[in-house]
Design a protein around this motif. Sequence first.
Motif, short mmCIF file in Angstrom:
data_model
loop_
_atom_site.label_atom_id
_atom_site.label_comp_id
_atom_site.label_asym_id
_atom_site.label_seq_id
_atom_site.Cartn_x
_atom_site.Cartn_y
_atom_site.Cartn_z
N UNK A 176 0.85 -1.18 0.00
CA UNK A 176 0.00 0.00 0.00
C UNK A 176 0.89 1.24 0.00
N UNK A 177 0.29 2.40 -0.33
CA UNK A 177 1.08 3.63 -0.52
C UNK A 177 1.04 4.56 0.68
N UNK A 178 0.04 4.43 1.54
CA UNK A 178 -0.13 5.38 2.65
C UNK A 178 -0.02 4.66 3.99
N UNK A 179 0.07 5.48 5.08
CA UNK A 179 0.14 4.93 6.42
C UNK A 179 -1.24 4.72 7.04
N UNK A 180 -2.30 4.75 6.21
CA UNK A 180 -3.64 4.46 6.72
C UNK A 180 -3.69 3.00 7.16
N UNK A 181 -4.21 2.77 8.36
CA UNK A 181 -4.22 1.41 8.92
C UNK A 181 -5.41 0.62 8.38
N UNK A 182 -5.15 -0.50 7.68
CA UNK A 182 -6.26 -1.32 7.18
C UNK A 182 -7.10 -1.87 8.33
N UNK A 183 -8.38 -2.10 8.07
CA UNK A 183 -9.28 -2.58 9.13
C UNK A 183 -8.81 -3.91 9.69
N UNK A 184 -8.31 -4.81 8.83
CA UNK A 184 -7.91 -6.13 9.32
C UNK A 184 -6.71 -6.03 10.26
N UNK A 185 -5.85 -5.04 10.01
CA UNK A 185 -4.70 -4.82 10.91
C UNK A 185 -5.20 -4.32 12.25
N UNK A 186 -6.13 -3.37 12.20
CA UNK A 186 -6.71 -2.80 13.42
C UNK A 186 -7.38 -3.89 14.27
N UNK A 187 -8.19 -4.73 13.62
CA UNK A 187 -8.91 -5.78 14.33
C UNK A 187 -7.95 -6.83 14.90
N UNK A 188 -6.97 -7.24 14.10
CA UNK A 188 -6.01 -8.25 14.55
C UNK A 188 -5.20 -7.77 15.75
N UNK A 189 -4.75 -6.50 15.69
CA UNK A 189 -3.96 -5.95 16.79
C UNK A 189 -4.80 -5.81 18.06
N UNK A 190 -6.05 -5.39 17.89
CA UNK A 190 -6.94 -5.24 19.05
C UNK A 190 -7.21 -6.60 19.71
N UNK A 191 -7.43 -7.62 18.88
CA UNK A 191 -7.67 -8.97 19.43
C UNK A 191 -6.43 -9.52 20.12
N UNK A 192 -5.26 -9.31 19.52
CA UNK A 192 -4.02 -9.80 20.12
C UNK A 192 -3.77 -9.14 21.47
N UNK A 193 -4.01 -7.82 21.54
CA UNK A 193 -3.84 -7.11 22.81
C UNK A 193 -4.82 -7.63 23.85
N UNK A 194 -6.08 -7.83 23.45
CA UNK A 194 -7.09 -8.31 24.39
C UNK A 194 -6.76 -9.72 24.89
N UNK A 195 -6.31 -10.59 23.98
CA UNK A 195 -5.96 -11.96 24.39
C UNK A 195 -4.76 -11.96 25.33
N UNK A 196 -3.77 -11.12 25.04
CA UNK A 196 -2.62 -11.01 25.91
C UNK A 196 -3.01 -10.50 27.28
#
Length: 331
Positions: A209-229
């Motif tokens: 990708x060309x910009x630093x906009x965070x894709x939704x799947x990245x946002x969701x995956x990171x949020x789930x990983x943080x919550x599980x941890x």
Amino acid sequence: MELVVLAVVVFLALSFDFINGFHDTANAIAASVSTRALKPRVAIVMAAVMNFVGAMTFTGVAKTIGSGVANPADLTNGVEIVIAALISAIAWNLITWWFGIPSSSSHALIGSLAGAVIAGAGTGAINASGMVDIVKALILSPLIAFAVGYTFMIILKYIFAKSSPHRVNKGFRTGQMITAAFQSFSHGTNDAQKAMGIITFALVAAEVQDTMDVPFWVKLAAALAMALGTSVGGWKIIKTMGTKIFKIEPINGFAADIGSAMVIMTATLIHLPVSTTHVITSSLLGVGSAKRFSSVNWGVAGRIIVAWFITIPFTVIMAYIVFWVIDNVFY
């Protein structure tokens, strides 16, 4: 091959986020657990949920992480740099967790990314102005948190000076349920974005990708990983934060939680990454100093502060070595 390497980056970034979750859960709930405002299991579940909600709410800090240290579009070996940075940051988090030291995951990631960039592209690739802004935030936020915690505690002492200690503690024990939730939410708004930023950094470096906009799947995956941890918890650090700095009473925990959460949320709103560990610990130290300066175990506080100062230099060196190994063995 490129997709496999990117998959490794995502795996490592989410692993860092997971470890960050159980490493830093203690910071958000230590005060409420130590005063028995919340039972440990209830506190951890609450923290996991609020971390997830916070992580899904903002992305400004992720963009700062992704472009503040270096411009990923200018790096021909950006993905390799990210892998080295994540291995270094994960190793440091595990080492400090094992010894029960509430060190900073943010410092570890920033130091590791800087070290890997220097190893892979030279010092000229470092974004000097962005790096200065990040370091300023990391240095100033604990000082501000100490002052805020101290001020809150002085105000509360003045207001409740003539009240029954039993009634005061009972009331603030209830209040801690709210402040611990706010604390966990604020943690998610800042810390989970660091993994989002590093994954997006790799995506731009790999020209996905060309910009630093965070894709939704990245946002969701990171949020789930943080919550599980977070749901795993970090009992060694809870013991240090909740019992070894000073004897925390509900009014102290309330003041520390609300003060540090406000500092973290302010940083999130202006898109600056801060160390939630440093902010929460400093707020506790400020509250303890306001309660009674001699009540703070400054020996333990000193060990924590030493860990703060050595994290960035050590992780810069670690990441430099890790990059050198990866570059020579695999490339």
